[in-house]
Scaffold this active site. Structure first.
Site, PDB file in Angstrom:
ATOM      1  N   HIS A 140       4.388  18.266  75.898  1.00 16.83           N
ATOM      2  CA  HIS A 140       4.795  17.354  74.820  1.00 16.83           C
ATOM      3  C   HIS A 140       4.933  18.158  73.534  1.00 16.83           C
ATOM      4  CE1 HIS A 140       4.901  14.130  71.933  1.00 16.83           C
ATOM      5  NE2 HIS A 140       3.675  14.366  71.491  1.00 16.83           N
ATOM      6  N   GLU A 170      25.847  24.163  79.567  1.00 17.55           N
ATOM      7  CA  GLU A 170      24.815  24.310  80.599  1.00 17.55           C
ATOM      8  C   GLU A 170      23.877  23.101  80.688  1.00 17.55           C
ATOM      9  OE1 GLU A 170      22.318  25.966  77.204  1.00 17.55           O
ATOM     10  OE2 GLU A 170      24.417  25.566  77.656  1.00 17.55           O
TER      11      GLU A 170
END
Ligand code: 13P
Ligand code: ZN
Length: 275
Positions: A140, A170
């Site tokens: 996180h 990508e």
């Protein structure tokens, strides 16, 4: 050998330090957890202290009963992880029911696991099940540009996925299943953990509106790389939106379909809507 010389601890410390250097961890912002392998537990065991004090996790993760995790501490700074790992991070063991934990190493100056432990463990439980045990890292971070976008984009999985895919070729290859979005919720408890872990059933990335991002992956490189890729794409989008509200050209749905074929990924059609 010292505990901090064991390879999974070194990988964890390096990842925390990389996140700090990217600017994603002001003060105590962000948290990281790693589900240890049997060989990690065996290498670390000589350093474990005796501890019969069990603490409630605040949720129940029966799918993780008896497992060991390396976690960052609540209120600890990512900035200090590489300088003082013994105080900043800890190894915890879960009880057989997956309802309580105990600290076996770390938090030398006192402390407890991240306040987001329920989210980390519920995400680990889902990922362990859906990847047959392959995924081991939950991360996180308070990624600046992703957070900025949660004030201006509709809070939908479809919009976040499509807009971020368009910003770098990508991206659909790095996160082909897309990105989930959790609306603003009170952090640190079971409710946001339940909402996030539901999204982790189908995505590897979940946005927390006005707060940050959760990423899941097999190892430290892949999980950090995923966080980095999503945040970089968000940075490009912030720049584009700052220049103009209208793109002159972009990657189109059929371009994504061609990319999917050549790169051998499946891109769900619900993200390839006509605008
Ligand atoms: P902790 O210091 O408890 O890990 O909290 C930081 C954070 O980012 C909460 O969402
Ligand atoms: Zn946070």
């Amino acid at each position: 050998m010292e505990m901090t010389e064991i390879s999974f601890i070194k990988g964890f410390i390096r990842m925390a330090d990389d996140g700090w250097k990217r600017g994603w961890h002001e003060r105590n912002g962000g948290n990281l957890s790693y589900r240890m392998k049997d060989e990690d537990v065996a290498a670390a065991r000589p350093f474990f202290k005796k501890n019969e004090t069990w603490t409630d996790i605040g949720t129940s993760v029966p799918g993780l009963g008896g497992e060991f995790f390396l976690v960052t501490g609540s209120g600890k700074y990512f900035r200090n992880v590489s300088l003082n790992p013994e105080d900043s991070i800890a190894v915890i063991e879960l009880d057989e029911k997956g309802e309580r934990y105990r600290i076996l190493w770390g938090f030398e100056g006192g402390g407890r696991p991240t306040s987001e432990l329920p989210s980390h463990l519920m995400n680990h439980e889902v990922k362990k099940r859906v990847t047959d045990g392959k995924y081991r890292v939950i991360y996180h971070a308070h990624t600046t540009n992703v957070i900025a976008l949660t004030f201006v984009l509709p809070l939908s999985d479809e919009v976040f996925t499509r807009e971020l895919w368009e910003m770098a070729t990508e991206c659909p290859v790095v996160f082909p299943s897309g990105i989930g979005v959790v609306p603003w919720m009170v952090p640190g408890g079971r409710d946001i953990a339940v909402a996030t872990s539901k999204l982790m059933e189908k995505y590897d990335v979940a946005v927390w509106a006005h707060h940050g991002l959760f990423a899941a992956g097999e190892d430290f490189d892949l999980t950090f790389g995923l966080m980095h890729t999503v945040e970089k794409s968000a940075e490009i989008l912030v720049k584009v939106l700052s220049i103009t509200p209208h793109k002159l050209q972009t990657i189109k749905p059929d371009d994504f379909r061609s990319l999917a074929k050549d790169f051998n990924v499946t891109l769900p059609e619900r993200f390839l809507y006509e605008k």
